[in-house]
Design an enzyme around this catalytic site. Structure first.
Site, short mmCIF file in Angstrom:
data_model
loop_
_atom_site.label_atom_id
_atom_site.label_comp_id
_atom_site.label_asym_id
_atom_site.label_seq_id
_atom_site.Cartn_x
_atom_site.Cartn_y
_atom_site.Cartn_z
N HIS A 179 26.09 6.90 -7.97
CA HIS A 179 26.77 5.60 -8.11
C HIS A 179 25.76 4.48 -8.36
CE1 HIS A 179 30.47 6.87 -5.48
NE2 HIS A 179 30.73 7.06 -6.76
N ARG A 281 46.09 4.60 -0.56
CA ARG A 281 47.40 3.94 -0.53
C ARG A 281 48.46 4.84 0.09
NH1 ARG A 281 46.75 2.01 -6.68
NH2 ARG A 281 45.72 4.03 -6.63
N GLU A 382 30.77 -0.68 -14.01
CA GLU A 382 29.70 0.22 -14.44
C GLU A 382 29.56 0.22 -15.96
OE1 GLU A 382 31.84 2.75 -11.73
OE2 GLU A 382 29.99 3.89 -11.43
P1 ADP Z 1 37.30 6.40 -8.78
O1 ADP Z 1 36.21 6.66 -7.78
O2 ADP Z 1 38.00 7.65 -9.23
O3 ADP Z 1 36.91 5.46 -9.88
P2 ADP Z 1 38.76 4.16 -7.65
O4 ADP Z 1 37.54 3.30 -7.59
O5 ADP Z 1 39.87 3.75 -8.54
O6 ADP Z 1 38.42 5.67 -7.94
O7 ADP Z 1 39.32 4.28 -6.16
C1 ADP Z 1 40.41 5.07 -5.81
C2 ADP Z 1 40.84 4.67 -4.41
O8 ADP Z 1 41.07 3.26 -4.41
C3 ADP Z 1 42.12 5.33 -3.94
O9 ADP Z 1 41.95 5.77 -2.60
C4 ADP Z 1 43.15 4.23 -4.00
O10 ADP Z 1 44.06 4.32 -2.94
C5 ADP Z 1 42.32 2.98 -3.84
N1 ADP Z 1 42.94 1.87 -4.58
C6 ADP Z 1 42.88 1.67 -5.91
N2 ADP Z 1 43.61 0.58 -6.25
C7 ADP Z 1 44.13 0.08 -5.11
C8 ADP Z 1 44.96 -1.02 -4.79
N3 ADP Z 1 45.41 -1.86 -5.73
N4 ADP Z 1 45.27 -1.21 -3.48
C9 ADP Z 1 44.81 -0.39 -2.53
N5 ADP Z 1 44.03 0.67 -2.78
C10 ADP Z 1 43.70 0.92 -4.03
#
Ligand code: ADP
Length: 396
Positions: A179, A281, A382
């Protein structure tokens, strides 16, 4: 200058076309299910949303289709692919070789191939994207941006494991961290908010994968992910830190190393504890309805995060700010609050109201005015960081 950012995974390609230095996104898209019967494609641009389904057998065909969409007479946003002067490729593992982004040469390709040993699921598909772009955009500057590069400033005291030193020398077993592009981006944004070019911050990237980094005067000095992205925080489906003896114990119960690899990477973390979902969520919804395992999964997530924040406060001493980013870090005020609660005497005081009111997609200060350490929510980007690095190299 038009810069194309490519994130090439095992069965998907994400892309974003930027106009630099304006940092303007001209088009972004996603191709999924490459190699399956039917692949899904979607693109967003000023021309509107375009979605289609067709068979895309491999990454080369995927890049061909993306480039033809970008230049299509209806959906296209550039007249010709020659307008794309630089391509920035996300590459997961750069080992000890790469401390920053580099032009992709034959030597760079062979190093990425070499590090596929440490990142077998990521480096090979990253390379497929690189080969396809080199073929179809031969005059563009191709740049590799490594997830590991930002963490190459870790000192040996942080990157060596307490196992026989020979394993490091023979097999390059050490902490690499991942990351990095996200941690670097939010560090720079925190620096801008703090009016300093070399901030001392703790950056928490909380998405499906989660990692936390201690940044001292702009340089990563410790980070929670290790040899692979499995170490550290509790994640969507990854366990993070466990006692390594659990593996030997489960092997003695009949599990194979391959099965355990799958269990710890794909069936653990929030999903494993709750038995419900890897998505925060869904766990909040389940907790609302009284589900005890969703409740404990959320608590363990916050507890582990708090332990790491505490450890990195100790590593850094005086810290300018704690930064939250990633899907959870940016959107979930409860997680931010729970993981910082009770740290007042350690110099971190979150303001409940500011924290709750933080609007999605915006850089927001959520600490109290009397907090010695500031707390920020900073949306990560990113792709923009990759475009910035690629532009800086391609321009020269
Ligand atoms: P990735 O690592 O695959 O890019 P994300 O950064 O999108 O994933 O993160 C995914 C997580 O973020 C999930 O656990 C999801 O519940 C949480 N998340 C994403 N959008 C929201 C939101 N609007 N409200 C609350 N939680 C969110």
């Amino acid at each position: 200058m038009k810069i194309l950012v490519i994130n090439s995974g095992s069965s998907s390609i994400k892309y974003r076309l930027f106009s630099m230095p304006e940092e303007q996104v001209i088009a972004k898209g996603l191709l999924e299910k490459i190699g399956e019967e039917i692949s899904f494609f979607s693109q967003k641009s000023a021309k509107g949303n375009f979605e289609t389904r067709k068979k895309i057998p491999d990454h080369e065909a995927g890049i061909t289709f993306i480039l033809s969409t970008l230049t299509d007479k209806d959906q296209g946003v550039v007249g010709s692919v020659d307008e794309i002067k630089g391509v920035g490729h996300r590459v997961v593992h750069g080992g000890e070789e790469f401390t920053s982004s580099v032009i992709i040469t034959t030597e760079v390709i062979s190093k990425i191939q070499q590090y596929a040993d440490l990142a077998p699921l990521h480096n090979p598909p990253n390379l497929m994207g690189i080969f396809a772009c080199k073929k179809f955009l031969p005059s563009a500057t191709q740049v590799a941006v490594f997830d590991t590069a930002f963490h190459q400033s870790l000192p040996p005291v942080a990157y060596l494991y307490a196992i026989p030193y020979d394993f490091y020398k023979k097999y390059e077993i050490r902490k690499y961290g991942f990351h990095g592009t996200s941690h670097l981006y939010v560090t720079k944004r925190a620096g801008a908010l703090l009016a300093t070019s070399d901030p001392t911050v703790i950056t928490c990237h909380l998405g499906n994968g989660c990692s936390i980094t201690a940044v001292e005067k702009g340089a990563s000095v410790d980070t929670s992910m290790g040899l692979t992205p499995l170490e550290g925080l509790v994640m969507g489906t990854r366990c993070g830190d466990i006692d390594p003896a659990i593996i030997f114990h489960l092997v003695s119960k009949g599990y194979s190393p391959e099965e355990l690899n799958t269990v710890f990477n794909k069936k653990s973390g929030l999903f494993g504890i709750s038995g419900i979902s890897n998505d925060m969520r869904n766990l909040f919804e389940a907790r609302e309805k009284g589900d005890e395992r969703a409740k404990i999964a959320i608590e363990i997530f916050c507890y582990r995060l708090k332990k790491y924040i505490g450890a990195y406060l100790a590593v850094l001493g005086a810290t300018d700010a704690v930064v939250f980013t990633g899907g959870i870090g940016e959107n979930n005020a409860t997680i931010r609050f729970e993981s910082l609660k009770g740290m007042e005497r350690l110099g971190v005081i979150i303001d409940e109201g500011r924290n709750k009111r933080a609007a999605p997609g915006q850089e927001t200060l959520v600490s109290a005015d009397n907090s010695p350490t500031k707390v920020f929510v900073i949306p990560t980007n990113e792709e923009l960081q990759i475009a910035l690095d690629t532009f800086a190299i391609a321009r020269n």
